[in-house]
Every structure is written in structure tokens, then in C-alpha cells.
Design a protein around this motif. Structure first.
Motif, PDB file in Angstrom:
ATOM      1  N   TYR A 150       0.825  -1.199   0.000  1.00  0.00           N
ATOM      2  CA  TYR A 150       0.000   0.000   0.000  1.00  0.00           C
ATOM      3  C   TYR A 150       0.868   1.261   0.000  1.00  0.00           C
ATOM      4  O   TYR A 150       1.809   1.366   0.787  1.00  0.00           O
ATOM      5  CB  TYR A 150      -0.887   0.025   1.249  1.00  0.00           C
ATOM      6  CG  TYR A 150      -2.073  -0.901   1.199  1.00  0.00           C
ATOM      7  CD1 TYR A 150      -3.260  -0.493   0.616  1.00  0.00           C
ATOM      8  CD2 TYR A 150      -2.016  -2.171   1.759  1.00  0.00           C
ATOM      9  CE1 TYR A 150      -4.371  -1.325   0.576  1.00  0.00           C
ATOM     10  CE2 TYR A 150      -3.121  -3.024   1.726  1.00  0.00           C
ATOM     11  CZ  TYR A 150      -4.290  -2.595   1.131  1.00  0.00           C
ATOM     12  OH  TYR A 150      -5.380  -3.419   1.091  1.00  0.00           O
ATOM     13  N   VAL A 155      -3.371   1.121   4.685  1.00  0.00           N
ATOM     14  CA  VAL A 155      -4.089  -0.123   4.393  1.00  0.00           C
ATOM     15  C   VAL A 155      -5.608   0.087   4.402  1.00  0.00           C
ATOM     16  O   VAL A 155      -6.177   0.579   5.378  1.00  0.00           O
ATOM     17  CB  VAL A 155      -3.705  -1.217   5.418  1.00  0.00           C
ATOM     18  CG1 VAL A 155      -4.496  -2.490   5.152  1.00  0.00           C
ATOM     19  CG2 VAL A 155      -2.199  -1.488   5.377  1.00  0.00           C
ATOM     20  N   ARG A 158      -9.112  -3.959   1.343  1.00  0.00           N
ATOM     21  CA  ARG A 158      -8.484  -5.274   1.162  1.00  0.00           C
ATOM     22  C   ARG A 158      -9.366  -6.196   0.327  1.00  0.00           C
ATOM     23  O   ARG A 158      -8.855  -7.084  -0.367  1.00  0.00           O
ATOM     24  CB  ARG A 158      -8.195  -5.895   2.536  1.00  0.00           C
ATOM     25  CG  ARG A 158      -7.062  -5.203   3.285  1.00  0.00           C
ATOM     26  CD  ARG A 158      -6.915  -5.741   4.701  1.00  0.00           C
ATOM     27  NE  ARG A 158      -8.065  -5.376   5.512  1.00  0.00           N
ATOM     28  CZ  ARG A 158      -8.704  -6.193   6.340  1.00  0.00           C
ATOM     29  NH1 ARG A 158      -8.319  -7.465   6.453  1.00  0.00           N
ATOM     30  NH2 ARG A 158      -9.720  -5.771   7.046  1.00  0.00           N
ATOM     31  N   TYR A 169      -0.303  -8.792   1.252  1.00  0.00           N
ATOM     32  CA  TYR A 169       0.027  -7.377   1.316  1.00  0.00           C
ATOM     33  C   TYR A 169       0.930  -7.134   2.516  1.00  0.00           C
ATOM     34  O   TYR A 169       0.994  -7.941   3.444  1.00  0.00           O
ATOM     35  CB  TYR A 169      -1.232  -6.512   1.427  1.00  0.00           C
ATOM     36  CG  TYR A 169      -2.059  -6.753   2.687  1.00  0.00           C
ATOM     37  CD1 TYR A 169      -1.864  -5.988   3.835  1.00  0.00           C
ATOM     38  CD2 TYR A 169      -3.036  -7.751   2.716  1.00  0.00           C
ATOM     39  CE1 TYR A 169      -2.623  -6.211   4.978  1.00  0.00           C
ATOM     40  CE2 TYR A 169      -3.796  -7.979   3.856  1.00  0.00           C
ATOM     41  CZ  TYR A 169      -3.581  -7.209   4.977  1.00  0.00           C
ATOM     42  OH  TYR A 169      -4.327  -7.427   6.113  1.00  0.00           O
ATOM     43  N   ASP A 199      -6.212 -12.977   6.663  1.00  0.00           N
ATOM     44  CA  ASP A 199      -7.336 -12.155   7.094  1.00  0.00           C
ATOM     45  C   ASP A 199      -8.667 -12.711   6.585  1.00  0.00           C
ATOM     46  O   ASP A 199      -8.712 -13.790   5.972  1.00  0.00           O
ATOM     47  CB  ASP A 199      -7.140 -10.693   6.668  1.00  0.00           C
ATOM     48  CG  ASP A 199      -7.212 -10.482   5.155  1.00  0.00           C
ATOM     49  OD1 ASP A 199      -7.679 -11.391   4.432  1.00  0.00           O
ATOM     50  OD2 ASP A 199      -6.820  -9.393   4.695  1.00  0.00           O
ATOM     51  N   LEU A 203      -6.468 -13.093   2.357  1.00  0.00           N
ATOM     52  CA  LEU A 203      -5.174 -12.493   2.057  1.00  0.00           C
ATOM     53  C   LEU A 203      -4.210 -12.722   3.209  1.00  0.00           C
ATOM     54  O   LEU A 203      -4.600 -12.722   4.381  1.00  0.00           O
ATOM     55  CB  LEU A 203      -5.313 -10.986   1.837  1.00  0.00           C
ATOM     56  CG  LEU A 203      -6.233 -10.522   0.709  1.00  0.00           C
ATOM     57  CD1 LEU A 203      -6.439  -9.014   0.804  1.00  0.00           C
ATOM     58  CD2 LEU A 203      -5.655 -10.904  -0.636  1.00  0.00           C
ATOM     59  N   ASN A 205      -1.476 -11.243   5.458  1.00  0.00           N
ATOM     60  CA  ASN A 205      -0.889 -10.000   5.941  1.00  0.00           C
ATOM     61  C   ASN A 205       0.543 -10.298   6.364  1.00  0.00           C
ATOM     62  O   ASN A 205       0.776 -11.087   7.282  1.00  0.00           O
ATOM     63  CB  ASN A 205      -1.701  -9.462   7.115  1.00  0.00           C
ATOM     64  CG  ASN A 205      -1.077  -8.232   7.755  1.00  0.00           C
ATOM     65  OD1 ASN A 205      -0.142  -7.647   7.224  1.00  0.00           O
ATOM     66  ND2 ASN A 205      -1.600  -7.849   8.906  1.00  0.00           N
TER      67      ASN A 205
END
Length: 315
Positions: A150, A155, A158, A169, A199, A203, A205
């Protein structure tokens, strides 16, 4: 044995185009720093995640982008004072250098035009446009995007990343960046290790451990006069902690942070240490994408590296 990840925000002028008074030294250092970092990473055979602003991969444009849903004035600098600064707006040559490197770097996205995803003006439509254009340009180069960084670590949206097939990410540092992060990690003895997690959008993190240029200006000059470079000390501490606790240390920077020789020396010292500890203690060097795949394979929680990248012959 532990793992270290290095990520870079490769942006040239796009990292500053929305600022009223961009820092001239860093604006002009972008190309120099990009090439220098590629050379240093090649010397020590250290792969990194390069998050590239998509606009840099264009050969040219009219500077208007009328079909892009950006806020009014977003592309003004490109059409005005940087109209003839193609070296700040485009960089297919530098991206080609990255892709042709002998080191297996990861190509990642830093959005199309460095839009701040957490800004109230950035709605879902704008976030989607930034992802769509980045993915489309990457596809034109025969590339796909697994990892996203980002802009300014802001952030948000998402769900849009997941919709466009992004796998992971870079999340915010739990200790903070700059002087606060340095104080927390060195004075308060807080851990520099981070734990990747999955998450609600599927995704991964991959939080940052430390920004390698968060302690600059007069304070850095004084510290280096009476002691070693505090950021090198912090990075080595995080690397050693990763080895001792079988964890992950994620270091990040911008190529434009390399403004002069002492900045080069900071990165040379850190990369030399990574290479040495890889040989001595089996430290693993991973990209964000590799760490994300391993995290997903482990059921969503990182449990230490599985393999060791062969040490370079230059270390």
C-alpha cells in the motif's frame, strides 16, 4: 533457522507527486537508488519483493488519464512542472533491469499512481481502478501480481485486492516506524519479529518489522559520529532474533532513500550481514509471495522456514 524478507517501494516521482513541496534530494535519487539496490542485491544474491508503481511501466501517456476516477487534480503535476520529466514518470528501462536480474526477485504492485487507499476520497471504485490498471499493465509485460504494498502503508480496501487475485500485502509495523520504532525495538527491547496471518478475505498480511530509513537527519549524523549506524544495529538485531526464535523479520525501504554514499553503505552492511548469517546459521531469505504461500500451506500461521536458500559465492 529464521527468515528475512526485504520489500522495496519502487515509485520514482509517483511517491511525491501529490505533495506540495516534495523533497528534492529523494525525488532526484529515485533512479540512482533503484540501480544501486539492484547491484547490491545482486552482489549478495539476496532476492527482494519490488513493489512497482504501474504507471512507471508505461512508455508514454498524455498525462490526463481522463478515464481514471482519481480526485480532481490528482495528475496535475504530471501535466505541469513534471511534464518534461519523463525520468520521474516512466521507467520501463528500470523495470526491465529488475526483471532481467540474475537474482530471483518478486515483482509486486504499488498501485497504478500511488493513490492512498485509506484516504476518505479513495472509494471502492478508485481502489478497483488502481488495481485493474496495475494488473492490466503487468499482464502486458507477461507478469502477474501476487503481492501488494500500500502507498504510504495506508491499508484499506483489502476486499478489492482479493477480487483482483492478490495473495498478500504488507501490513503496518506493530512497533511503528521512524524514531518511535527504533526506540521501541532498541530501548524498550520489543521484538522485531512479525507473524504473517490470513485475514477475512483470504489475504496473507505480512507485517513490516522495520523501515530501514526511519532515523535520519541530524539525529542520524550525531549517532553515527559517536556510535554505529543505529539502523544497521536494529536490522542485525532483528535478523539475529529471527534466527534464534525461528521467526520472520521483514525489512523495507524505498530505492529513493539511497541519496548518497552513506545510505549505500547502510544497505551494503545489512545485506552483507544477511549473507553471512545465511552461511553461518541457515538464515532463509524469502520474498513476500514465498512467505505467503508457505503461510497458507501451514494453515494460515507461520511456523518457521522450511528450506534454506543457498548462500552466495560473493559473501
Amino acid at each position: 533457522m529464521g527468515s528475512v524478507v526485504i520489500s522495496l517501494d519502487a515509485e520514482l516521482g509517483w511517491g511525491f507527486h501529490d505533495l506540495e513541496s516534495p523533497p528534492d534530494d529523494r525525488v532526484e535519487a529515485g533512479r540512482r537508488g533503484w540501480s544501486t539496490m539492484l547491484e547490491l542485491l545482486d552482489t549478495y544474491d539476496v532476492p527482494a519483493t519490488w513493489a512497482v508503481v504501474g504507471h512507471l511501466m508505461l512508455e508514454s501517456c498524455d498525462g490526463r488519464h481522463d478515464d481514471h476516477p482519481a480526485p480532481e487534480g490528482w495528475f496535475d503535476r504530471e501535466r505541469s512542472e513534471w511534464r518534461h520529466r519523463e525520468d520521474l514518470r516512466f521507467a520501463p528501462d528500470l523495470v526491465t533491469d529488475l526483471l532481467e536480474s540474475d537474482v530471483d526477485h518478486e515483482f509486486a504492485s504499488h498501485s497504478f499512481s500511488h493513490v492512498l487507499f485509506g484516504d476518505p476520497k479513495t472509494d471502492r471504485n478508485l481502489a478497483a481502478a488502481e488495481l485493474e490498471r496495475s494488473a492490466s499493465i503487468a499482464a502486458d509485460w507477461g507478469l502477474s501480481v501476487d503481492s501488494f504494498v500500500y502507498p504510504r502503508n495506508d491499508v484499506d480496501h483489502r476486499d478489492v485486492l482479493a477480487e483482483y487475485g492478490v495473495r498478500c500485502y504488507r501490513g503496518r509495523s506493530p512497533t511503528g516506524d521512524g524514531v518511535r520504532g527504533l526506540f521501541d525495538s532498541m530501548v524498550r527491547d520489543r521484538s522485531l519479529l512479525v507473524e504473517p496471518s490470513v485475514d477475512e478475505y483470504g489475504l496473507v498480511n505480512v507485517p513490516a518489522s522495520a523501515f530501514l530509513f526511519g532515523f535520519e537527519g541530524p539525529a542520524r549524523t550525531v549517532a553515527e559520529t559517536v556510535w554505529r549506524d543505529p539502523m544497521v544495529v536494529q536490522a542485525r538485531r532483528g535478523i539475529d532474533e529471527a534466527i534464534e526464535k525461528n521467526g520472520v523479520c521483514h525489512l523495507w525501504l524505498h530505492p529513493n532513500n539511497l541519496v548518497d554514499d552513506r545510505d549505500d553503505e547502510r544497505m551494503r552492511s545489512i545485506l552483507e550481514y544477511i549473507d553471512r548469517r545465511r552461511t553461518e546459521a541457515g538464515l532463509t531469505v524469502e520474498t513476500m509471495g514465498e512467505l505467503a504461500r508457505r503461510t497458507l500451506a501451514d494453515g494460515g500461521n507461520d511456523s518457521g522456514p522450511r528450506s534454506v536458500r543457498a548462500p552466495s559465492s560473493d559473501g
